[in-house]
Design a protein around this motif. Structure first.
Motif, short mmCIF file in Angstrom:
data_model
loop_
_atom_site.label_atom_id
_atom_site.label_comp_id
_atom_site.label_asym_id
_atom_site.label_seq_id
_atom_site.Cartn_x
_atom_site.Cartn_y
_atom_site.Cartn_z
N GLY A 1 -22.68 31.38 -45.28
CA GLY A 1 -23.03 30.92 -43.92
C GLY A 1 -22.98 29.42 -43.74
O GLY A 1 -22.45 28.92 -42.75
N GLY A 2 -23.52 28.70 -44.70
CA GLY A 2 -23.55 27.23 -44.59
C GLY A 2 -22.17 26.63 -44.64
O GLY A 2 -21.87 25.65 -43.93
N GLU A 3 -21.29 27.20 -45.46
CA GLU A 3 -19.91 26.70 -45.57
C GLU A 3 -19.14 26.95 -44.27
O GLU A 3 -18.41 26.07 -43.79
N ALA A 4 -19.32 28.15 -43.70
CA ALA A 4 -18.64 28.47 -42.43
C ALA A 4 -19.18 27.59 -41.30
O ALA A 4 -18.41 27.10 -40.47
N ALA A 5 -20.49 27.39 -41.28
CA ALA A 5 -21.11 26.57 -40.23
C ALA A 5 -20.59 25.13 -40.27
O ALA A 5 -20.39 24.51 -39.21
N GLN B 1 -18.86 23.40 -37.12
CA GLN B 1 -19.41 22.18 -36.54
C GLN B 1 -18.39 21.05 -36.50
O GLN B 1 -18.21 20.40 -35.48
N ARG B 2 -17.69 20.85 -37.63
CA ARG B 2 -16.76 19.71 -37.69
C ARG B 2 -15.50 19.94 -36.87
O ARG B 2 -14.87 18.98 -36.44
N SER B 3 -15.14 21.20 -36.65
CA SER B 3 -13.98 21.48 -35.79
C SER B 3 -14.37 21.46 -34.32
O SER B 3 -13.51 21.38 -33.44
#
Length: 514
Positions: free
Chosen positions: A92-96, A100-102
């Motif tokens: 979840g944290g990696e996908a988030a 966020q950055r995109s």
């Protein structure tokens, strides 16, 4: 055939017109005809427009290979939005972080897959910039109902407004800095590169392409389902790689195109039922790795019945394709090299001072041409480090060009290693592992592994009076990062070796595993 096409929506409409009556996507016995595809796709576009998605907005997909993935992706493209695929193995944290950055405003997400609840995984980390998430499957009709407020002609006009140099996708790839970077690719460059790919491998209308490579990767997306649209081939998505299931599908579903890693073909050749299974439909194989034994190429032709076997080289920063072997080349050439540059592009081997080396000289592989990315998203510094003032993309891979222009990859400048086909970047994994409360210092290296080719080994120095064992760290890593990043081995050190610049001497760490 496709040289006049400039955008992915144009490819879609061209295919619908020229391949009407052929199956575009076949999944679980459900066949979607090419002529029906634009209507299904534009329904997604209309709903995205109803949600306020404008040209250039980012829309993400987090799901395994499947029919819905393709229709959602094409719907994003027709809306003029930029597709952001997310690796299904991410936590979840990696996908988030990527969402966020995109700046993705909408996320298409699989509700659950292989026992993983993706929305629940994301929930604690969900960025405020993500306005909507659409569940594939169960809430699909509810999402499509939103499009009633937007006419199909409005959606068609939005798609027609696109130009060749408009961004089509933002594929995040890790670098030596430890944070994945978004690679900006445009419609036109992708279509031009993979139109060449279609020609070289001889993909034809009516071919049946089992797409095993994940859609979130350029190999599964651009060299996979998009290539099928260019040729009028049938896309058969395969969500989870399982050698036995693939073997059974070939005969049952008359698969003719089967790209994949060398391990796929080795597992097929070792299958106990190889001699009694009908693999006569197989025609085209595309693979790639630093080293492939020539006997494998010969056995793929002789025992698996492939008439076309080739190898290719590419990276996300060049749209996924840079060089490819002519299938007519000798087995030795196909096994030992990645072929020649695709038309309209150049390969140059350069020394540490950025000077071109003569044929036979080993140096950094640099690429130039229409296929090179527009840059890293919102990261001009990293873009300038990757693409020099003369337009050369510095790949970080080490290679040699022979007199005929064939590229042989010999090493990697960067520390990257490959686990089961997935690129692993030590800096990124180290950044995750250092968050463990017991770890003072960590260096990750790739070490040889008979089955996977390479696996990660974490070389760890513990904090004072802290305890941790190999099993404990691996278990912790599995909970915090994508499975392919998890080290398979852990070694503990009093101190890590360093060089004169006080950097960890990874070559010394690797020497212990040779």
């Amino acid at each position: 055939m496709t040289s006049s096409l400039n955008t992915i929506p144009e490819v879609l409409l061209h295919a619908a017109k020229h391949h009407a009556g052929r199956t575009a996507i076949e999944e679980n016995g459900v066949c979607t005809d090419y002529q029906d595809l634009p209507h299904l796709v534009l329904a997604v576009t209309r709903s995205l427009m109803a949600l306020g998605i404008n040209k250039g907005d980012r829309v993400a997909i987090w799901a395994p290979n499947g029919r819905d993935w393709i229709i959602a992706a094409l719907g994003i493209h027709c809306a003029g939005a930029v597709m952001v695929p997310i690796n299904t193995r991410m936590k979840g944290g990696e996908a988030a972080d990527i969402l966020q950055r995109s700046g993705a405003r909408v996320l298409f997400v699989q509700p659950s897959f292989l026992g993983v609840d993706y929305p629940a995984l994301l929930a604690p980390h969900r960025p405020a910039s993500l306005e909507h998430h659409v569940l594939l499957g169960q809430a699909w009709e509810t999402f499509l109902a939103l499009g009633a407020a937007v006419s199909e002609s409005s959606a068609q006009a939005r798609a027609a407004d696109l130009q060749a140099n408009d961004l089509s996708d933002l594929l995040f790839t890790s670098g030596t800095t430890g944070k994945p970077k978004g690679v900006m690719s445009a419609h036109g460059q992708t279509i031009r590169a993979f139109s060449e790919y279609v020609k070289v491998i001889g993909l034809q209308a009516g071919d049946r392409y089992l797409v095993i490579n994940p859609f979130f990767h350029a190999f599964g997306y651009k060299a996979g389902w998009l290539t099928c649209l260019l040729a009028g081939a049938t896309i058969l998505p395969h969500p989870v790689f399982d050698a036995e299931a693939v073997f059974q599908r070939i005969a049952a579903e008359r698969i003719s195109v089967l790209p994949g890693p060398p391990t796929l073909y080795l597992s097929m050749l070792a299958h106990p039922k190889l001699a009694e299974t009908d693999l006569s439909s197989l025609r085209i194989a595309v693979t790639g790795a630093a080293t492939i034994p020539p006997i494998l190429i010969e056995r793929m032709r002789r025992e698996l019945g492939f008439s076309v076997v080739t190898t290719a080289y590419g990276l996300t920063e060049c749209g996924g394709l840079a060089t490819i072997c002519d299938p007519e080349d000798a087995a030795q050439t196909i096994a030992a090299t990645s072929g020649r540059a695709i038309p309209g592009t150049e390969v140059s081997i350069r020394d540490p001072h950025n000077r071109e080396l003569a044929a036979g000289g080993a140096g950094e592989i640099c690429l130039r041409g229409f296929h090179v990315m527009q840059g890293y998203f919102e990261d001009p510094k990293a873009t300038a480090e990757a693409i020099d003032s003369e337009g050369w993309l510095h790949t970080g891979d080490i290679g040699v060009l022979d007199a005929a222009g064939n590229l042989r990859i010999t090493d990697r400048l960067k520390d990257m290693f490959i686990v089961g086909g997935f690129n692993c970047y030590p800096a990124e994994i180290e950044a995750g592992l250092i968050e463990h409360p017991a770890i003072a210092q960590v260096a990750v290296i790739g070490v040889p592994d008979e089955r996977m080719g390479e696996v990660g080994c974490a070389c760890v120095v513990l904090r004072h009076e802290q305890s941790l064992d190999e099993a404990g760290l691996i278990l912790w890593a599995r909970e915090h990062m994508a499975n392919y990043k998890v080290p398979r081995m852990v070694r503990f050190y009093e101190a890590l070796p360093v060089n004169a610049s006080n950097k960890v001497a990874k070559n010394e760490l690797r020497a212990g595993f040779v």
